[in-house]
Design a protein around this motif. Structure first.
Motif, PDB file in Angstrom:
ATOM      1  N   MET A  88       0.847  -1.182   0.000  1.00  0.00           N
ATOM      2  CA  MET A  88       0.000   0.000   0.000  1.00  0.00           C
ATOM      3  C   MET A  88       0.882   1.231   0.000  1.00  0.00           C
ATOM      4  SD  MET A  88      -2.922  -1.009   2.731  1.00  0.00           S
ATOM      5  CE  MET A  88      -1.727  -1.496   3.947  1.00  0.00           C
ATOM      6  N   PRO A 112       0.682   5.618  -0.150  1.00  0.00           N
ATOM      7  CA  PRO A 112      -0.187   6.788  -0.157  1.00  0.00           C
ATOM      8  C   PRO A 112       0.006   7.581  -1.425  1.00  0.00           C
ATOM      9  CG  PRO A 112       1.712   7.165   1.232  1.00  0.00           C
ATOM     10  CD  PRO A 112       1.771   5.719   0.803  1.00  0.00           C
ATOM     11  N   THR A 128      -8.135   1.625  -4.006  1.00  0.00           N
ATOM     12  CA  THR A 128      -7.259   2.082  -2.931  1.00  0.00           C
ATOM     13  C   THR A 128      -7.915   3.237  -2.172  1.00  0.00           C
ATOM     14  OG1 THR A 128      -6.119   3.658  -4.389  1.00  0.00           O
ATOM     15  CG2 THR A 128      -5.183   1.443  -4.198  1.00  0.00           C
ATOM     16  N   ALA A 146      -6.730   6.434   0.770  1.00  0.00           N
ATOM     17  CA  ALA A 146      -5.742   7.131   1.589  1.00  0.00           C
ATOM     18  C   ALA A 146      -6.438   8.294   2.289  1.00  0.00           C
ATOM     19  CB  ALA A 146      -4.586   7.650   0.730  1.00  0.00           C
ATOM     20  N   ASP A 198      -4.224   4.085   5.149  1.00  0.00           N
ATOM     21  CA  ASP A 198      -4.060   3.527   3.806  1.00  0.00           C
ATOM     22  C   ASP A 198      -4.784   2.191   3.726  1.00  0.00           C
ATOM     23  OD1 ASP A 198      -2.102   5.317   2.322  1.00  0.00           O
ATOM     24  OD2 ASP A 198      -0.976   4.910   4.160  1.00  0.00           O
TER      25      ASP A 198
END
Length: 259
Positions: free
Chosen positions: A3, A5, A95, A97, A191
């Protein structure tokens, strides 16, 4: 799967700290002039022992409860960004963040925080009928979420994370900072990702070819819950009064013993 950011995270983090003097309430933040892919209005929330600010929110974070030094916030954007429809062929990857700043009020300190949530997931693969020749499909999922904390001097606290694979059902989790003794500004970085992959099952029945899709789905249920624990810090004159009181009690005890 690692992962990472977004590139603007570090810049936003520095901006947050630059606008947050220690032991002071943080003003409502203006959106930094950055190439942020999601345009949204930052959120400022006042709690008893601290203030909460988000860098840029799609849906506004909210204060759920603030009782006896325990403030709980709802973070809805992770659930929005990590959900996807079932994958029957190929893959999907989402994803998330998030950047948030906590700032203690004068006379308070942060003694800990925790992040809780629940993942859901399903996987189905169609079997090849008995007696027929074919290829069994596949269905796989992965998901993870982490939280880390950063201080104005550039140092940080240990990152806590939770990950899973091939979930069928529910998976609740809580990530805890452990005991803290912190005053001033504290930035939190979240995250996460969800990933699904699927291929269909195929077989032949005489001259006929058949295909049955596999499905892979994983998501974050509802909003994340961020709980921050604070306690009041006695002012210097309070310490002096406490010491004087202890001395008085000690003197009375000695007199009783002599009597």
């Amino acid at each position: 799967m690692t992962m990472r950011p977004p590139l603007f995270a570090a810049a936003v983090l520095a901006t947050l700290f630059a606008w947050a003097p220690a032991h002071a309430a943080v003003p409502v933040l203006a959106v930094p002039v950055l190439a942020v892919p999601v345009l949204a209005v930052p959120v400022h929330i006042d709690a008893t022992g601290l203030t909460f600010d988000s860098a840029a929110s799609g849906r506004a974070e909210t204060l759920i409860s603030d009782i006896n030094g325990v403030a709980t916030f709802a973070l809805p954007n992770a659930a929005d960004q990590l959900a996807f429809g079932s994958v029957s062929y190929g893959f999907l990857h989402q994803t998330y963040a998030g950047l948030f700043q906590l700032n203690t009020r004068a006379g308070y300190k942060i003694t800990g925080y925790s992040l809780s949530g629940e993942f859901g997931g399903t996987r189905t693969v169609q079997a090849v009928p008995d007696g027929l020749t074919g290829t069994v499909g596949t269905a796989a999922t992965r998901a993870a979420l982490s939280i880390g904390a950063h201080l104005p001097d550039g140092s940080g606290l240990p990152t806590r994370s939770h990950s899973l694979a091939d979930l069928n059902g529910s998976d609740g989790f809580t990530l805890s900072s452990g005991p803290l003794d912190h005053t001033g500004a504290l930035a939190l970085e979240l995250d996460g990702y969800t990933y699904g992959f699927g291929t269909p099952s195929t077989w032949k029945d005489g001259n006929w070819s058949s295909t049955a899709p596999s499905t892979a789905d994983v998501w974050l249920k509802d909003s994340l819950r961020l709980t921050v624990y604070t306690t009041a810090v006695p002012e210097p004159h309070s310490y002096a009064l406490m010491l004087a009181g202890l001395a008085l009690v000690g003197g009375l005890a000695r007199r009783r013993n002599k009597a």
